[in-house]
Scaffold this active site. Structure first.
Site, mmCIF file in Angstrom:
data_model
loop_
_atom_site.group_PDB
_atom_site.id
_atom_site.type_symbol
_atom_site.label_atom_id
_atom_site.label_comp_id
_atom_site.label_asym_id
_atom_site.label_seq_id
_atom_site.Cartn_x
_atom_site.Cartn_y
_atom_site.Cartn_z
ATOM 1 N N LYS A 210 6.088 -5.648 8.030
ATOM 2 C CA LYS A 210 5.044 -5.024 8.843
ATOM 3 C C LYS A 210 4.846 -5.826 10.140
ATOM 4 O O LYS A 210 4.808 -5.277 11.219
ATOM 5 C CB LYS A 210 3.736 -4.935 8.046
ATOM 6 C CG LYS A 210 2.627 -4.315 8.845
ATOM 7 C CD LYS A 210 1.351 -4.114 8.071
ATOM 8 C CE LYS A 210 0.279 -3.613 9.045
ATOM 9 N NZ LYS A 210 -1.025 -3.457 8.447
ATOM 10 N N GLU A 216 9.745 -16.051 5.228
ATOM 11 C CA GLU A 216 10.808 -15.832 4.243
ATOM 12 C C GLU A 216 11.771 -14.741 4.706
ATOM 13 O O GLU A 216 12.994 -14.872 4.621
ATOM 14 C CB GLU A 216 10.206 -15.411 2.892
ATOM 15 C CG GLU A 216 9.344 -16.466 2.225
ATOM 16 C CD GLU A 216 7.868 -16.339 2.563
ATOM 17 O OE1 GLU A 216 7.543 -15.962 3.719
ATOM 18 O OE2 GLU A 216 7.039 -16.622 1.679
ATOM 19 N N GLY A 272 0.180 -3.593 4.051
ATOM 20 C CA GLY A 272 1.499 -3.941 3.505
ATOM 21 C C GLY A 272 1.693 -3.443 2.075
ATOM 22 O O GLY A 272 2.721 -2.866 1.731
ATOM 23 N N ARG A 273 0.677 -3.633 1.225
ATOM 24 C CA ARG A 273 0.836 -3.249 -0.188
ATOM 25 C C ARG A 273 0.661 -1.751 -0.409
ATOM 26 O O ARG A 273 0.682 -1.278 -1.544
ATOM 27 C CB ARG A 273 -0.110 -4.068 -1.072
ATOM 28 C CG ARG A 273 -1.553 -4.077 -0.627
ATOM 29 C CD ARG A 273 -2.339 -5.160 -1.348
ATOM 30 N NE ARG A 273 -3.703 -5.292 -0.845
ATOM 31 C CZ ARG A 273 -4.057 -6.029 0.200
ATOM 32 N NH1 ARG A 273 -3.131 -6.685 0.871
ATOM 33 N NH2 ARG A 273 -5.309 -6.109 0.576
ATOM 34 N N GLU A 358 -4.161 -8.761 -4.812
ATOM 35 C CA GLU A 358 -4.281 -9.075 -3.381
ATOM 36 C C GLU A 358 -5.436 -8.259 -2.762
ATOM 37 O O GLU A 358 -6.068 -8.679 -1.809
ATOM 38 C CB GLU A 358 -2.967 -8.800 -2.636
ATOM 39 C CG GLU A 358 -2.869 -9.535 -1.309
ATOM 40 C CD GLU A 358 -1.519 -9.413 -0.616
ATOM 41 O OE1 GLU A 358 -1.173 -8.305 -0.178
ATOM 42 O OE2 GLU A 358 -0.801 -10.422 -0.503
ATOM 43 N N HIS A 389 7.525 -7.651 -29.141
ATOM 44 C CA HIS A 389 8.217 -8.771 -29.787
ATOM 45 C C HIS A 389 7.970 -10.073 -29.041
ATOM 46 O O HIS A 389 8.718 -11.036 -29.210
ATOM 47 C CB HIS A 389 9.716 -8.452 -29.873
ATOM 48 C CG HIS A 389 9.972 -7.221 -30.686
ATOM 49 N ND1 HIS A 389 10.112 -7.250 -32.048
ATOM 50 C CD2 HIS A 389 10.024 -5.916 -30.320
ATOM 51 C CE1 HIS A 389 10.287 -6.016 -32.498
ATOM 52 N NE2 HIS A 389 10.230 -5.188 -31.465
ATOM 53 N N LYS A 500 0.053 -20.675 3.357
ATOM 54 C CA LYS A 500 1.130 -20.508 4.354
ATOM 55 C C LYS A 500 1.041 -21.610 5.398
ATOM 56 O O LYS A 500 2.047 -22.232 5.751
ATOM 57 C CB LYS A 500 0.959 -19.169 5.103
ATOM 58 C CG LYS A 500 1.483 -17.950 4.406
ATOM 59 C CD LYS A 500 1.414 -16.760 5.393
ATOM 60 C CE LYS A 500 1.436 -15.445 4.669
ATOM 61 N NZ LYS A 500 1.170 -14.287 5.535
HETATM 62 O O1 F6P Z 1 1.235 -12.901 2.870
HETATM 63 C C1 F6P Z 1 0.869 -11.707 2.269
HETATM 64 C C2 F6P Z 1 1.466 -10.539 2.995
HETATM 65 O O2 F6P Z 1 0.862 -10.400 4.242
HETATM 66 C C3 F6P Z 1 1.365 -9.260 2.187
HETATM 67 O O3 F6P Z 1 0.138 -8.649 2.304
HETATM 68 C C4 F6P Z 1 2.496 -8.478 2.752
HETATM 69 O O4 F6P Z 1 2.836 -7.376 1.948
HETATM 70 C C5 F6P Z 1 3.555 -9.542 2.826
HETATM 71 O O5 F6P Z 1 2.863 -10.713 3.202
HETATM 72 C C6 F6P Z 1 4.696 -9.276 3.769
HETATM 73 O O6 F6P Z 1 4.256 -9.104 5.096
HETATM 74 P P1 F6P Z 1 5.172 -8.427 6.182
HETATM 75 O O7 F6P Z 1 5.478 -7.040 5.737
HETATM 76 O O8 F6P Z 1 4.381 -8.464 7.453
HETATM 77 O O9 F6P Z 1 6.431 -9.240 6.283
#
Ligand code: F6P
Length: 531
Positions: A210, A216, A272-273, A358, A389, A500
Site C-alpha cells: 500500500k 521487508e 491494508g488488512r 491489528e 490431534h 519498526k
Molecule cells: O506494519 C503493519 C502494516 O502497516 C499492515 O497494516 C500492512 O498490511 C502491512 O504493514 C504492509 O504494509 P504495506 O502494504 O504498506 O507494505
C-alpha cells in the site's frame, strides 16, 4: 448518554450484563435447550449461502436481550452508517474506510462522491482484469518473449495474507499452468529458495505494498531485481515486463522505476488488512480468473447489504460480535479459536489474526481515553481434524474458556462422499461433545469432561468464490461491530510503529551499543562471538 461521551461501560446494558454474568456463568447450555423449545430456530440464521447456528453458546434469553440492548445503546448504527457514507471514521489518519466500495454497485454508496468513486474503482478493477487476463492467456511476455508460468507476490501483512488465503481457499479454480508464490518474510531463505526453483524468463513479480515503503517488501523486491540482473542480464529490471506494482502510493512506485502502465493503483481509504478486494488481489485474479474474482466481490457485497439492512437481532456479523463481547468482557475469555473443517481454509486463522488483532488490539478510546475493559481477543486456530490431534485436549479438559467458530462447506466437489462425511461428522461430534461433556466413570476422574464449552457453527453451501467473499466480509463486519461497541478506532495500527523504529535503530551502522538495554546488548555480544 451523548454519543460523543459514549463508553460501553456507561450503558445500562453493560451494567445488566455484569450482573447477569455473576449468576449465569454456571448455566448449562444443555439446560437452556431443555428450557427454550424454540432455541435452535431462534438461534440460527441464513445470509445468502451462509448458515450460522449459534445455539451452542452460553447465552440465555436474558443475556441475549441485554446484548442486543448493548448494540442499540452503543455507537454501532451511527458508526456503521458513517462508514458506508465515507465519513473519515479512521480519525487518527483522517481517512474514510470504504473497502466495501470496492465490491459495491452503483447506488450502494451513500456519498455525494458515489459516482466519481465508482468510476475510479471501475478503472482500477479494469486494470486488474486486463493484466490478469493477459497473464492467464499467455499474452503477457517476459523480456525474452516467453509467457508467464510463475507469479511471485512480494508483500507482507494485508498485502500478503488476503491474496494468499484466497488463492489457497479457491485453489479448486486455479489456473492449470500458472503457479502463484507468496513471499512476505524478510527471511532471505524464503525468497532465495523460491527464486532458485524459478525460471526468470517466465516469472512475473508483483510488488504489493500500500505504502511502497515497507522494509521487508522492498528488500525482497531488491533481491528479485538482482536475480533478474544476474540471470537475464537485465539492467533496471523494475522497468521490464517482469515487474508490476500494486499500491496506493503510485508516486513511490514510479520513483522506484516501475512504468506507469504497470502500476495497479488502489485508494488510500482501503486499509491494508482490507485490501484483497483491490488491485492487491491481482494474484487472486490471475489464479482464478477475473470473472471468479468478481464473484468473490459479489459475495462480499451480499454480506455488506445484509450487514446494512438486516435487523440487529437477525444480523450475522452483529450476532457474532456480540457473542465475542459476552465472552471477552463478561466471562473473561482471553482468546477465541477458529477451526475450519476444510484444509483449503488452513490460512484463515492467520488471516483473521491480522484482521481482528491489528484492528481491535487497542487500549485508547475514540475519545482519547485509556480503556479499562478488554478489547480484541487473541485469535488462533487451525484446521480440523488436524487440531483434534493437537490442541483439542485443552479445549475439552483445560481450565480456560475458549469460544470456538467451527466452519465447513456442506458440499465439496474436490472431495468424495466418504471423506466428506467423516470430516463433517468429526466437526459436529466435537462441537456436541464440547457442549455436553461427560461424567467420569467410577475412580477415573481423568476421564471427566466438564462440557459447557461454547461454539458457533458456520456452514457454507460450498466453498465457492462468492461464499468465500461473503465469509471474509462477515468477519470484517464482526470486527467492525466489536470496535464500534468498544469505542475504538479499528482502522489504524500505531502499535506496530515502535517495534519498526526500534529495529531500524538497531540496524543503523552508527548504533551506540552502550545505549541498548542490557538484555539486547547481551544478545548482540553473544552473536558477535558466533559470527
Ligand atoms: O506494519 C503493519 C502494516 O502497516 C499492515 O497494516 C500492512 O498490511 C502491512 O504493514 C504492509 O504494509 P504495506 O502494504 O504498506 O507494505
Amino acid at each position: 448518554m451523548s454519543k460523543t461521551n459514549y463508553s460501553p461501560t456507561g450503558t445500562d446494558a453493560w451494567h445488566n450484563l455484569e450482573q447477569l454474568s455473576k449468576v449465569e456463568a454456571n448455566t448449562r447450555i444443555t439446560e437452556l435447550f431443555d428450557l427454550e423449545t424454540d432455541r435452535v430456530e431462534r438461534m440460527s440464521l441464513q445470509a445468502g449461502e451462509l448458515f450460522l447456528d449459534y445455539s451452542k453458546n452460553l447465552v440465555s434469553k436474558n443475556v441475549w436481550r441485554q446484548l442486543i440492548a448493548l448494540a442499540n445503546e452503543s455507537n454501532l448504527l451511527t458508526h456503521r452508517d458513517a462508514m458506508f457514507c465515507g465519513d473519515p471514521i479512521n480519525g487518527t489518519e483522517n481517512r474514510a474506510v470504504l473497502h466495501a466500495a470496492l465490491r459495491s454497485e452503483q447506488g450502494d454508496l451513500r456519498t455525494s462522491e458515489d459516482r466519481d468513486r465508482n468510476s475510479t474503482i471501475n478503472q482500477q478493477l479494469e486494470h486488474v482484469r486486463q493484466v490478469s487476463e493477459k497473464v492467464r492467456n499467455g499474452s503477457w511476455h517476459g523480456s525474452t518473449g516467453k509467457s508467464i508460468t510463475d507469479v511471485v507476490n512480494i508483500g507482507i501483512g494485508g498485502s500478503d495474507l488476503g491474496p494468499k488465503l484466497a488463492c489457497s481457499a479457491l485453489s479448486e479454480f486455479s489456473h492449470p499452468s500458472i503457479n502463484i508464490h507468496f513471499i512476505a518474510n524478510v527471511d532471505g531463505a524464503e525468497i532465495l529458495t523460491t527464486l532458485a526453483k524459478l525460471d526468470p524468463e517466465t516469472t512475473l513479480v508483483a510488488i504489493a505494498s500500500k505504502t511502497f515503503t515497507t522494509q521487508e517488501t522492498l528488500l525482497n523486491a531488491k533481491t528479485t531485481l538482482d536475480w533478474f540482473e544476474e540471470t537475464l542480464g537485465l539492467k533496471s529490471a523494475q522497468a521490464s515486463a517482469h515487474f508490476i506494482a500494486l499500491t496506493a502510493s503510485p508516486s513511490n512506485a514510479l520513483a522506484y522505476g516501475i512504468p506507469e502502465s504497470q502500476i495497479l493503483e488502489f485508494a488510500e481509504w482501503v486499509g491494508g488488512r482490507y485490501s484483497l478486494w483491490s488491485s492487491i488481489g491481482l494474484s487472486i485474479a490471475i489464479s482464478i480468473g477475473f470473472p471468479r474474482f468478481s464473484e468473490m466481490l459479489a459475495g462480499a457485497r451480499e454480506m455488506d447489504l445484509h450487514f446494512q439492512n438486516a435487523p440487529i437481532d437477525q444480523n450475522m456479523p452483529v450476532i457474532m460480535a456480540l457473542l465475542g463481547i459476552w465472552y471477552s468482557n463478561f466471562l473473561d475469555a482471553q482468546s477465541t479459536a477458529v477451526i475450519p473443517y476444510c484444509e483449503r481454509l488452513q490460512l484463515l486463522p492467520s488471516y483473521l489474526q491480522q484482521l481482528d488483532m491489528e484492528s481491535n488490539g487497542k487500549a485508547t478510546s475514540l475519545n482519547g481515553q485509556p480503556i479499562t475493559y478488554n478489547t480484541g481477543a487473541i485469535v488462533w486456530g487451525q484446521t480440523g481434524t488436524n487440531g483434534q490431534h493437537a490442541f483439542f485436549q485443552l479445549l475439552h479438559q483445560g481450565t480456560r474458556l475458549v469460544p470456538i467458530d467451527f466452519i465447513a462447506a456442506v458440499k465439496d466437489s474436490l472431495s468424495n462422499d466418504e471423506h466428506h462425511r467423516v470430516l463433517i461428522g468429526n466437526m459436529l461430534g466435537q462441537s456436541s461433545a464440547l457442549m455436553k461433556g461427560q461424567a467420569a466413570p467410577e475412580s477415573q476422574p481423568h476421564r471427566y469432561y466438564a462440557g459447557n464449552k461454547p461454539s458457533n457453527t458456520l456452514l457454507m453451501d460450498s466453498l465457492s468464490a462468492k461464499n468465500f467473499g461473503a465469509l471474509i466480509a462477515l468477519y470484517e463486519h464482526k470486527v467492525f461491530v466489536q470496535g464500534s461497541i468498544w469505542n475504538i478506532n479499528s482502522f489504524d495500527q500505531w502499535g506496530v510503529e515502535l517495534g519498526k523504529n526500534m529495529a531500524n535503530k538497531l540496524l543503523d551502522s552508527d548504533l551506540d551499543h552502550d545505549s541498548l538495554d542490557a538484555s539486547t546488548k547481551n544478545l548482540f555480544d553473544h552473536m558477535k562471538k558466533i559470527i
